[in-house]
Write an enzyme that holds these catalytic residues in place. Structure first.
Site, PDB file in Angstrom:
ATOM      1  N   CYS A 111      51.302  94.646  46.945  1.00 29.32           N
ATOM      2  CA  CYS A 111      52.210  94.395  48.079  1.00 29.32           C
ATOM      3  C   CYS A 111      51.434  94.078  49.350  1.00 29.32           C
ATOM      4  O   CYS A 111      51.973  93.458  50.263  1.00 29.32           O
ATOM      5  CB  CYS A 111      53.118  95.596  48.287  1.00 29.32           C
ATOM      6  N   HIS A 118      60.819 100.734  49.168  1.00 30.00           N
ATOM      7  CA  HIS A 118      60.486  99.472  49.848  1.00 30.00           C
ATOM      8  C   HIS A 118      61.211  98.346  49.094  1.00 30.00           C
ATOM      9  O   HIS A 118      60.582  97.500  48.458  1.00 30.00           O
ATOM     10  CB  HIS A 118      58.971  99.276  49.843  1.00 30.00           C
ATOM     11  N   ARG A 177      57.967  87.289  50.395  1.00 32.44           N
ATOM     12  CA  ARG A 177      58.694  88.242  51.245  1.00 32.44           C
ATOM     13  C   ARG A 177      59.687  87.492  52.140  1.00 32.44           C
ATOM     14  O   ARG A 177      60.785  87.974  52.414  1.00 32.44           O
ATOM     15  CB  ARG A 177      57.716  89.051  52.108  1.00 32.44           C
ATOM     16  N   ARG A 205      62.173  99.982  59.590  1.00 32.83           N
ATOM     17  CA  ARG A 205      61.053 100.628  58.876  1.00 32.83           C
ATOM     18  C   ARG A 205      60.901 102.006  59.492  1.00 32.83           C
ATOM     19  O   ARG A 205      60.598 102.126  60.683  1.00 32.83           O
ATOM     20  CB  ARG A 205      59.786  99.793  59.041  1.00 32.83           C
ATOM     21  N   ASP A 207      49.143  99.509  44.601  1.00 30.85           N
ATOM     22  CA  ASP A 207      49.379  99.727  46.037  1.00 30.85           C
ATOM     23  C   ASP A 207      48.391 100.811  46.468  1.00 30.85           C
ATOM     24  O   ASP A 207      47.785 101.490  45.631  1.00 30.85           O
ATOM     25  CB  ASP A 207      50.839 100.171  46.250  1.00 30.85           C
ATOM     26  N   GLN A 226      60.334  94.627  49.447  1.00 33.49           N
ATOM     27  CA  GLN A 226      59.120  94.265  48.710  1.00 33.49           C
ATOM     28  C   GLN A 226      59.468  93.976  47.242  1.00 33.49           C
ATOM     29  O   GLN A 226      58.995  92.995  46.656  1.00 33.49           O
ATOM     30  CB  GLN A 226      58.093  95.399  48.803  1.00 33.49           C
TER      31      GLN A 226
HETATM   32  N1   CP Z   1      53.847  94.728  52.068  1.00 30.13           N
HETATM   33  C1   CP Z   1      54.209  95.087  53.289  1.00 30.13           C
HETATM   34  O1   CP Z   1      55.281  95.659  53.517  1.00 30.13           O
HETATM   35  O2   CP Z   1      53.310  94.775  54.266  1.00 30.13           O
HETATM   36  P1   CP Z   1      53.387  95.194  55.789  1.00 30.13           P
HETATM   37  O3   CP Z   1      53.226  96.682  55.859  1.00 30.13           O
HETATM   38  O4   CP Z   1      52.286  94.452  56.472  1.00 30.13           O
HETATM   39  O5   CP Z   1      54.744  94.806  56.317  1.00 30.13           O
HETATM   40  N1  NVA Z   2      52.971 102.450  50.159  1.00 29.57           N
HETATM   41  C1  NVA Z   2      52.546 101.767  51.363  1.00 29.57           C
HETATM   42  C2  NVA Z   2      53.114 100.396  51.406  1.00 29.57           C
HETATM   43  C3  NVA Z   2      52.734  99.573  52.584  1.00 29.57           C
HETATM   44  C4  NVA Z   2      53.385  98.217  52.581  1.00 29.57           C
HETATM   45  C5  NVA Z   2      52.956 102.580  52.578  1.00 29.57           C
HETATM   46  O1  NVA Z   2      54.055 103.114  52.596  1.00 29.57           O
HETATM   47  O2  NVA Z   2      52.144 102.679  53.507  1.00 29.57           O
END
Ligand code: CP
Ligand code: NVA
Length: 295
Positions: free
Chosen positions: A253, A122, A281, A95, A213, A125
């Site tokens: 998400c 993502h 997930r 990430r 989101d 997701q």
């Molecule tokens: N949806 C998602 O990616 O959640 P987190 O940021 O908690 O991993």
């Molecule tokens: N769009 C959000 C998703 C978090 C799971 C972010 O990038 O923070």
């Protein structure tokens, strides 16, 4: 060797294989005695836990690695990080803030690299989202999903995933926060049927799912106030959920910012599937990890 930086790194047939593996009741023990490095430059609840448990279910050992430990491009280069981790692990998932970091890691071709969220996408997701829609409706054929909100990382992967599986998609967003022509061309090149709306109400009429989101993603905190103003009127409410088809569901998400992109009541509504979606997930990560280490 294959990488998974975005959903369209897979062909439609490969995506179907991954989704089938996600549903398998007997996970293949393809990681027995092996490691999976999970690197996080940003916080995570769902992605960390689902990825760790997916690795365990495939017989492997997940190693959670905070960026403070490896210091991508700070303590050493992204290339030196991945060339080192590849010596211990059968896959490395990360990430990151900057998607280019994942591309540089993948370009080293030393271990399969998986995107656990970047500024651009993502895709893990999106896999869970497709599993959730399929669980709910028994098939993805003929579904229409409306995403209400920012054309962000979550939206991009979801729109690509919908395009590849025949799900029609719509996005309702304020003009300045909509998809680029490049994004729309990419979705349409995959055969995607996508429509863009500048107001939510017409976009959600009769659809099978409403998805939202956060308006401010991780790393965009300085823009939060401007975004709050721009997205006024785009909150997903119970009333909005009532405009869907009679079998329609609500998806997010998570984490949700109740009172901003979605009301508390909409998250808690009987139409809400946000927690099965979170569980998925893990199943979809298991499918993707099993697939990628066998390439
Ligand atoms: N949806 C998602 O990616 O959640 P987190 O940021 O908690 O991993
Ligand atoms: N769009 C959000 C998703 C978090 C799971 C972010 O990038 O923070």
């Amino acid at each position: 060797m294959r990488h998974f930086l975005e959903v369209d790194d897979l062909s439609s047939a490969e995506l179907a294989e991954v989704l089938e593996l996600a549903a398998s009741p007997a996970p293949p023990q393809v990681l027995a005695g092996k490691g999976a490095g999970l690197v996080f430059e940003k916080p995570s609840a769902r992605t960390r836990n689902s990825s760790e448990m997916a690795v365990v279910q495939l017989g492997g050992h997940p190693m959670y690695i905070r960026d403070e430990e490896v210091g991508i491009d700070k303590r050493e280069s992204a290339e030196d990080v991945i060339r080192t981790l590849a010596r211990y692990h059968s896959l490395v998932a990360a990430r990151v803030y900057d998607h280019k970091v994942l591309e540089r890691m993948a370009a080293c071709e030393v271990v399969p690299v998986v995107n656990l969220l970047s500024d651009e996408g993502h895709p893990m997701q999106a896999l869970a989202d497709l599993v959730t829609l399929n669980d709910e409706f028994g098939s993805l054929d003929g579904l229409t999903l409306t995403y209400v909100g920012d054309a962000n990382n979550v939206w991009r992967s979801l729109a690509l995933g919908c395009a590849m599986t025949g799900v029609k998609s719509r996005i309702a967003c304020p003009g300045d926060y909509g998809p680029s022509e490049i994004d729309l061309d990419r979705v349409r090149a995959l055969g995607g049927d996508i429509e863009v709306f500048d107001r939510p109400e017409a976009a959600v009429e009769g659809v099978d799912a409403i998805y939202t989101d956060v308006w401010t993603s991780m790393g965009q905190e300085t823009e939060a106030e401007a975004r709050m103003r721009a997205f006024e009127g785009f909150q997903v409410t119970e009333e909005m959920l009532g405009l869907m088809s009679p079998k329609g569901i609500f998806m997010h998400c998570l984490p949700a910012h109740r009172g901003e992109e979605v009301s508390h009541e909409a998250v808690e509504s009987p139409l809400s599937r946000v927690f099965p979606q979170a569980e998925n997930r893990m199943h979809s990560a298991r499918g993707l990890f099993a697939w990628i280490v066998q390439q």
